[in-house]
Design a protein around this motif. Structure first.
Motif, short mmCIF file in Angstrom:
data_model
loop_
_atom_site.label_atom_id
_atom_site.label_comp_id
_atom_site.label_asym_id
_atom_site.label_seq_id
_atom_site.Cartn_x
_atom_site.Cartn_y
_atom_site.Cartn_z
N SER A 296 0.82 -1.20 0.00
CA SER A 296 0.00 0.00 0.00
C SER A 296 0.87 1.26 0.00
O SER A 296 0.62 2.20 -0.76
CB SER A 296 -0.93 0.00 1.22
OG SER A 296 -1.65 1.21 1.31
N CYS A 297 1.89 1.29 0.85
CA CYS A 297 2.76 2.46 0.93
C CYS A 297 3.55 2.63 -0.37
O CYS A 297 3.75 3.76 -0.84
CB CYS A 297 3.71 2.33 2.12
SG CYS A 297 2.90 2.43 3.73
N TRP A 298 4.01 1.53 -0.97
CA TRP A 298 4.76 1.64 -2.22
C TRP A 298 3.88 2.19 -3.34
O TRP A 298 4.31 3.00 -4.16
CB TRP A 298 5.33 0.27 -2.62
CG TRP A 298 6.04 0.32 -3.94
CD1 TRP A 298 5.56 -0.05 -5.15
CD2 TRP A 298 7.37 0.80 -4.17
NE1 TRP A 298 6.49 0.17 -6.14
CE2 TRP A 298 7.62 0.69 -5.56
CE3 TRP A 298 8.37 1.31 -3.34
CZ2 TRP A 298 8.83 1.06 -6.14
CZ3 TRP A 298 9.57 1.68 -3.93
CH2 TRP A 298 9.79 1.56 -5.29
N SER A 299 2.62 1.78 -3.37
CA SER A 299 1.69 2.30 -4.37
C SER A 299 1.54 3.81 -4.24
O SER A 299 1.54 4.53 -5.25
CB SER A 299 0.33 1.61 -4.21
OG SER A 299 -0.61 2.14 -5.11
N ARG A 330 11.83 -7.05 -3.04
CA ARG A 330 11.91 -5.73 -3.67
C ARG A 330 10.79 -5.58 -4.69
O ARG A 330 10.33 -6.58 -5.28
CB ARG A 330 13.26 -5.54 -4.37
CG ARG A 330 14.46 -5.58 -3.46
CD ARG A 330 15.73 -5.33 -4.25
NE ARG A 330 15.83 -3.94 -4.69
CZ ARG A 330 16.77 -3.48 -5.51
NH1 ARG A 330 17.67 -4.32 -6.02
NH2 ARG A 330 16.80 -2.22 -5.84
N PRO A 331 10.36 -4.36 -4.95
CA PRO A 331 9.39 -4.14 -6.03
C PRO A 331 9.98 -4.59 -7.36
O PRO A 331 11.20 -4.72 -7.51
CB PRO A 331 9.17 -2.63 -5.99
CG PRO A 331 9.58 -2.21 -4.63
CD PRO A 331 10.69 -3.13 -4.23
N SER A 332 9.13 -4.79 -8.34
CA SER A 332 9.59 -5.25 -9.64
C SER A 332 10.47 -4.19 -10.30
O SER A 332 10.44 -3.00 -9.94
CB SER A 332 8.39 -5.53 -10.55
OG SER A 332 7.74 -4.32 -10.88
N MET A 333 11.25 -4.61 -11.30
CA MET A 333 12.10 -3.68 -12.03
C MET A 333 11.28 -2.58 -12.68
O MET A 333 11.67 -1.42 -12.70
CB MET A 333 12.90 -4.44 -13.09
CG MET A 333 13.81 -3.55 -13.94
SD MET A 333 15.12 -2.76 -12.96
CE MET A 333 16.18 -4.16 -12.64
N VAL A 334 10.12 -2.94 -13.21
CA VAL A 334 9.25 -1.95 -13.84
C VAL A 334 8.84 -0.89 -12.83
O VAL A 334 8.87 0.32 -13.11
CB VAL A 334 8.01 -2.63 -14.46
CG1 VAL A 334 7.00 -1.57 -14.94
CG2 VAL A 334 8.41 -3.54 -15.61
N ASP A 335 8.45 -1.33 -11.63
CA ASP A 335 8.04 -0.38 -10.59
C ASP A 335 9.20 0.52 -10.18
O ASP A 335 9.03 1.72 -9.96
CB ASP A 335 7.51 -1.12 -9.37
CG ASP A 335 6.04 -1.48 -9.49
OD1 ASP A 335 5.40 -0.98 -10.43
OD2 ASP A 335 5.54 -2.25 -8.66
N ARG A 336 10.39 -0.05 -10.07
CA ARG A 336 11.54 0.75 -9.66
C ARG A 336 11.93 1.76 -10.74
O ARG A 336 12.28 2.90 -10.44
CB ARG A 336 12.72 -0.16 -9.32
CG ARG A 336 12.57 -0.80 -7.93
CD ARG A 336 13.74 -1.68 -7.59
NE ARG A 336 13.62 -3.00 -8.20
CZ ARG A 336 14.63 -3.72 -8.64
NH1 ARG A 336 15.86 -3.25 -8.58
NH2 ARG A 336 14.44 -4.92 -9.14
N LEU A 337 11.84 1.36 -12.00
CA LEU A 337 12.13 2.30 -13.10
C LEU A 337 11.09 3.41 -13.15
O LEU A 337 11.40 4.57 -13.40
CB LEU A 337 12.18 1.55 -14.43
CG LEU A 337 13.40 0.65 -14.63
CD1 LEU A 337 13.24 -0.16 -15.91
CD2 LEU A 337 14.68 1.48 -14.68
#
Length: 387
Positions: A296-299, A330-337
C-alpha cells in the motif's frame, strides 16, 4: 433545557473563510430537532469572524460557540468539543465540509431503528456551485450493513474503504462515545481523531450501517490536512497540525509501522489501529500484515515521488528500511524504473506546488456580507441537488 435529538459538532481552527459555507447549510436541515456546537480553537482574529457568522444564524437554528482556554492539538480539541454536546445522536462536521439538507432526516430512521452508528458517503462541491461542480454526482440512497471484522481486516492489510464511520461522516449514539471514554479515559485517542473513532468503534461493535449517498459535502478540498500529508502538498493548516504533532504526539507516532513517517496513508492511520487494540477491553483486532502495508505504501510512493522534496526522500528511506526489516521482496524492475522516472520529474512539480502554496498563503480580507453570500450560494446549490 430540552435535550436535542442530534448534536452537530463543528470543530474549527483558523478557517473563518470557510465557516459560512459550512454553517449556513447546516442551519437549514429539514429535520429540525438538533443543535450546532461550534468549537472554536482559532486565533483571535478568526474567532471574531466565526462569531459574526454564528450570530447571523442565531434566529435560524440552535447554535452556540465554545472555546478551549488554550490552543489544543486536533485530538485534544475534538475531545474538548465532544464534552459540550447534548444530543442523543452525535456527529462531527469539519470546518471545510457541510451536509445535504436531508442528511438528518434520512439518517434518523436508522438510528431510531436500533443502529449504533450510521455513516454516509461524501462528495466535493466546487465553485461555481452547481450539479456539474459535484464530484462524484449524488447517487440514489441505498443502505448496507457493514461487518466490523471485515473492515478491520482490510485496514490490517494496508487497505481502506470510504464506507466506514469516522465521526466526521456519521452519527452515533452518545452512549457509544461515553463507553469509549469510560474504557480509555478519552473518547478519542492518538493523533487522527477520525480514524481513532473508526477503530475504537470497530473494536467494540460488530457492525454499522452505511448509506451509499453523499450526504457529506466538501466545499474546500484545497485546505485538507489529510491531502496535504498524503499527497505531499503542504498548506498552512497542515503545517500547524504537523508542528503540534511532532512536538506533542511522538508516543503515538512511535506506534506506526514506519515510526517517523507522516506521509504514507496506511502508515498514518495504523497508529490508531494499534491504540485501539491496546485500549479496548477484550479487543481482538486482526494482526497487521507487513506485506500488505508495504504494498500500500509503495503504491502511494509512486505518486508522491513526483513531488520530491526532503520529506519524500525520508519517507522512501523509511519504507525501504521497513521492507528489509520484514524480509519483503523488492518491487519489480518496472516499478523501480517508474519510481526513478517520476523522481526525475520532481523539480517541475515542486516548483508548481510552491507557486500554489504561495497563492494560498496570500491574505484575504474578511467581509461578513461576502462570506454569508457564499454560504447561501452553497446552500442553494445543495437544496437544488437534494430536491
Amino acid at each position: 433545557m430540552t435535550r436535542p435529538e442530534f448534536s452537530i459538532l463543528v470543530p474549527t481552527r483558523n478557517r473563518s473563510e470557510q465557516i459560512s459555507a459550512t454553517l449556513i447549510p447546516l442551519a437549514h436541515q429539514t429535520h429540525r430537532d438538533y443543535e450546532i456546537v461550534v468549537s472554536d480553537n482559532s486565533d483571535a482574529d478568526h474567532a471574531d469572524r466565526n462569531a459574526a457568522v454564528v450570530e447571523s444564524l442565531n434566529s435560524t437554528v440552535d447554535i452556540r460557540i465554545v472555546r478551549p482556554n488554550a490552543t489544543l492539538n486536533m485530538l485534544g480539541h475534538w475531545n474538548f468539543a465532544l464534552g459540550h454536546t447534548r444530543g442523543t445522536y452525535v456527529g462531527i462536521v469539519t470546518d471545510r465540509m457541510t451536509l445535504l439538507p436531508s442528511a438528518l432526516a434520512d439518517v434518523r430512521p436508522h438510528l431510531i431503528g436500533g443502529a449504533d452508528c450510521v455513516s454516509f458517503s461524501h462528495t466535493t462541491l466546487r465553485a461555481p456551485y452547481s450539479a456539474a461542480a459535484l464530484n462524484p454526482p449524488l447517487s440514489a440512497a441505498s443502505v448496507e450493513q457493514m461487518d466490523a471484522q471485515a473492515v478491520l481486516s482490510l485496514f490490517a492489510r494496508g487497505g481502506a474503504t470510504k464506507a466506514c464511520p469516522r465521526l466526521l461522516n456519521c452519527f452515533t449514539r452518545s452512549e457509544v462515545l461515553t463507553r469509549m471514554k469510560d474504557d480509555a479515559g478519552e473518547a478519542l485517542l492518538g493523533i487522527s481523531p477520525d480514524y481513532s473513532f473508526l477503530f475504537n468503534y470497530l473494536a467494540r461493535y460488530p457492525a454499522y450501517l452505511h448509506l451509499h449517498r453523499q450526504y457529506l459535502v466538501d466545499h474546500a478540498p484545497q485546505v485538507s490536512n489529510g491531502s496535504a500529508a498524503t499527497q505531499n502538498k503542504p498548506n498552512r493548516a497542515f503545517s500547524d497540525f504537523h508542528a503540534r504533532m511532532l512536538n506533542e504526539q511522538q508516543d503515538t507516532m512511535a506506534l506506526r509501522p514506519l515510526p517517523k513517517d507522516y506521509i504514507f496513508f496506511a502508515n498514518i492511520v495504523l497508529s490508531e489501529y494499534v491504540l485501539a487494540s491496546q485500549k479496548t477491553p477484550g479487543a481482538n483486532l486482526p494482526p497487521l500484515d507487513p506485506a500488505g502495508i508495504y504494498a500500500s505504501c509503495w503504491s502511494q510512493a509512486r505518486k508522491i515521488a513526483a513531488y520530491g522534496n526532503e520529506a519524500t526522500d525520508i519517507a522512501l528511506e523509511l519504507l525501504e528500511a521497513y521492507r528489509i526489516q520484514n524480509n519483503l521482496p523488492r518491487p519489480s524492475m518496472v516499478d523501480r524504473l517508474n519510481m526513478a522516472w517520476r523522481k526525475r520529474r520532481n523539480l517541475i512539480k515542486r516548483r508548481n506546488t510552491e507557486r500554489l502554496n504561495a497563492a494560498q498563503a496570500a491574505p484575504r480580507q474578511f467581509e461578513l456580507a461576502r462570506e454569508l453570500s457564499r454560504g447561501h450560494e452553497v446552500l442553494a446549490a445543495l437544496q437544488s441537488l437534494d430536491a
